[in-house]
Design a protein around this motif. Structure first.
Motif, PDB file in Angstrom:
ATOM      1  N   ASP A  61     -53.214  34.610 -39.386  1.00 30.85           N
ATOM      2  CA  ASP A  61     -53.799  33.857 -38.144  1.00 30.85           C
ATOM      3  C   ASP A  61     -53.512  32.234 -38.496  1.00 30.85           C
ATOM      4  O   ASP A  61     -53.471  32.166 -39.727  1.00 30.85           O
ATOM      5  CB  ASP A  61     -55.032  34.041 -37.869  1.00 30.85           C
ATOM      6  CG  ASP A  61     -56.206  34.015 -38.981  1.00 30.85           C
ATOM      7  OD1 ASP A  61     -56.041  34.609 -39.997  1.00 30.85           O
ATOM      8  OD2 ASP A  61     -56.910  33.006 -38.892  1.00 30.85           O
TER       9      ASP A  61
ATOM     10  N   GLU B 183     -54.724  41.217 -32.953  1.00 28.86           N
ATOM     11  CA  GLU B 183     -55.510  39.822 -33.487  1.00 28.86           C
ATOM     12  C   GLU B 183     -56.332  40.203 -34.705  1.00 28.86           C
ATOM     13  O   GLU B 183     -56.348  39.404 -35.519  1.00 28.86           O
ATOM     14  CB  GLU B 183     -56.100  39.338 -32.322  1.00 28.86           C
ATOM     15  CG  GLU B 183     -55.260  38.745 -31.020  1.00 28.86           C
ATOM     16  CD  GLU B 183     -54.911  39.948 -30.175  1.00 28.86           C
ATOM     17  OE1 GLU B 183     -53.748  39.612 -29.647  1.00 28.86           O
ATOM     18  OE2 GLU B 183     -55.416  40.965 -30.373  1.00 28.86           O
TER      19      GLU B 183
ATOM     20  N   GLN C 118     -54.109  40.718 -37.658  1.00 30.68           N
ATOM     21  CA  GLN C 118     -53.504  39.507 -38.012  1.00 30.68           C
ATOM     22  C   GLN C 118     -54.630  38.671 -38.954  1.00 30.68           C
ATOM     23  O   GLN C 118     -54.237  38.257 -39.897  1.00 30.68           O
ATOM     24  CB  GLN C 118     -52.960  38.619 -36.959  1.00 30.68           C
ATOM     25  CG  GLN C 118     -52.033  39.331 -36.127  1.00 30.68           C
ATOM     26  CD  GLN C 118     -51.526  38.660 -34.872  1.00 30.68           C
ATOM     27  OE1 GLN C 118     -52.513  38.159 -34.000  1.00 30.68           O
ATOM     28  NE2 GLN C 118     -50.260  38.303 -34.492  1.00 30.68           N
ATOM     29  N   ALA C 119     -55.707  38.513 -38.380  1.00 32.40           N
ATOM     30  CA  ALA C 119     -56.732  37.838 -39.049  1.00 32.40           C
ATOM     31  C   ALA C 119     -57.071  38.606 -40.365  1.00 32.40           C
ATOM     32  O   ALA C 119     -57.119  37.949 -41.485  1.00 32.40           O
ATOM     33  CB  ALA C 119     -58.077  37.825 -38.456  1.00 32.40           C
TER      34      ALA C 119
ATOM     35  N   GLN D 194     -45.523  41.745 -30.638  1.00 30.77           N
ATOM     36  CA  GLN D 194     -45.873  40.097 -30.976  1.00 30.77           C
ATOM     37  C   GLN D 194     -44.714  39.176 -30.884  1.00 30.77           C
ATOM     38  O   GLN D 194     -43.346  39.611 -31.117  1.00 30.77           O
ATOM     39  CB  GLN D 194     -46.336  40.200 -32.358  1.00 30.77           C
ATOM     40  CG  GLN D 194     -47.639  40.985 -32.628  1.00 30.77           C
ATOM     41  CD  GLN D 194     -47.968  41.185 -34.030  1.00 30.77           C
ATOM     42  OE1 GLN D 194     -48.280  40.180 -34.682  1.00 30.77           O
ATOM     43  NE2 GLN D 194     -47.968  42.342 -34.681  1.00 30.77           N
TER      44      GLN D 194
ATOM     45  N   VAL E 216     -56.608  25.596 -33.228  1.00 28.52           N
ATOM     46  CA  VAL E 216     -56.237  27.128 -32.923  1.00 28.52           C
ATOM     47  C   VAL E 216     -56.789  27.355 -31.712  1.00 28.52           C
ATOM     48  O   VAL E 216     -57.637  26.671 -30.811  1.00 28.52           O
ATOM     49  CB  VAL E 216     -57.066  28.104 -33.887  1.00 28.52           C
ATOM     50  CG1 VAL E 216     -56.010  27.871 -35.517  1.00 28.52           C
ATOM     51  CG2 VAL E 216     -58.272  27.486 -34.081  1.00 28.52           C
TER      52      VAL E 216
ATOM     53  N   ALA F  95     -47.780  30.967 -35.432  1.00 25.16           N
ATOM     54  CA  ALA F  95     -48.912  30.718 -36.214  1.00 25.16           C
ATOM     55  C   ALA F  95     -48.342  29.885 -37.206  1.00 25.16           C
ATOM     56  O   ALA F  95     -49.281  29.168 -37.597  1.00 25.16           O
ATOM     57  CB  ALA F  95     -49.260  32.045 -36.449  1.00 25.16           C
TER      58      ALA F  95
END
Length: 306
Positions: A285, A276, A279-280, A163, A306, A196
């Motif tokens: 996010d 991803e 992250q959410a 990342q 976003v 982010a």
């Protein structure tokens, strides 16, 4: 864009040519990147096999002979599995080394929980004297690797991740960088979460600090920022949530303040999915960060892009 780990072997291989004190210790992981360096420096590039306790023990032995070992594998195998050796062979004996990890908190979801290490920085926090670098871009990783190798005989941890932010920033291996200024709170973003955080705070009247070195903690930099923006502080870290909350509270111990620690939760996610999705799920996010940061600092809410 190449990854932080793509930079690791070429940079360290070059440093091996330049610095006769430097040694590399591997445990199978990453050995392909050092094949040529091993040919040129067979006495200073060692592969101990899948033996992570030996990985740290051998590095400590090299350090005690006067060498500067760089040690590499996945974070879960570098910090968690051989923690007793990190504590005793390095710490107790006063031996320095540069530990360079890969896979971070959840860089390889398909590897499962055994290959995830969101608690690595918190675990090192139980020990004394560690410098911890968390680059957010390959350029920063290269700079911090060079800092780490040159840091005498110190104990240094460099946390590499796939990342990354789109833009690398100047880093001196010590201080926060002020990316944005505001008057209604401070948001400190660590390493690869900066993009982010910038998306999440767009239009909000907050100061954004960027950290690529979290230990030692830049207390003076935080105090300067809070003197202008107020003492509501949000930490956004790409590892266990709240890892640096005590450092913030210590830095601001003489003034009333509030701290919100955002990061990877303690809850184990057993459906591994994608980076991803992790992250959410952990609220890292941009949309989730917007809700939590805006709610904490009480800033007027503007829709986030976003």
């Amino acid at each position: 864009m190449d990854t932080m780990r793509d930079r690791f072997a070429p940079v360290v291989s070059q440093l091996l040519d330049e610095n006769p004190r430097l040694a590399v210790v591997l445990a199978e992981i990453g050995k392909d990147g050092f094949r040529e360096a091993m040919r040129r420096h067979s006495d200073r590039v060692l592969n101990v096999g899948i033996r992570e306790q030996l990985l740290i023990g051998a590095a400590a032995g090299l350090a005690l002979t006067g060498l500067r070992p760089v040690v590499h594998t996945f974070a879960s195998f570098l910090v968690e599995r051989p923690f007793e050796q990190v504590k005793l062979d390095l710490g107790h004996q006063g031996a320095g080394a540069v530990l360079v990890s890969a896979a971070a908190s959840f860089d390889w979801p398909a590897g499962g929980f055994t290959h995830m290490a969101p608690g690595d920085v918190a675990l090192l926090d139980t020990l004394d004297g560690w410098t911890v670098h968390v680059p957010g871009h390959p350029d920063e990783a290269e700079t911090l690797l060079r800092h780490a190798v040159a840091a005498g005989d110190d104990k240094v941890y460099v946390r590499l991740s796939v990342q990354a932010n789109q833009q690398g920033r100047m880093t001196d291996g010590a201080h926060f960088v002020t990316v944005r200024t505001g008057r209604r709170g401070v948001v400190a973003a660590v390493g690869p979460v900066l993009d982010a955080v910038l998306a999440a705070t767009e239009g909000l009247d907050v100061t954004v600090l960027y950290a690529t070195t979290v230990r030692p903690f830049d207390a003076a930099g935080l105090r300067r920022a809070t003197a202008m923006a107020g003492t509501d502080v949000v930490l956004v870290e790409p590892y266990l949530a709240g890892t640096s909350a005590t450092a913030v509270s210590t830095a601001l111990s003489d003034v009333p303040h509030r701290v919100l620690g955002l990061g990877v939760s303690r809850r184990e996610l057993r459906r591994y999915g994608t980076i991803e999705e992790h992250q959410a799920a952990h609220g890292l996010d941009a949309r989730s960060l917007r809700e939590r940061i805006g709610g904490f600092v009480g800033t007027d809410r503007v829709p986030v892009r976003v």
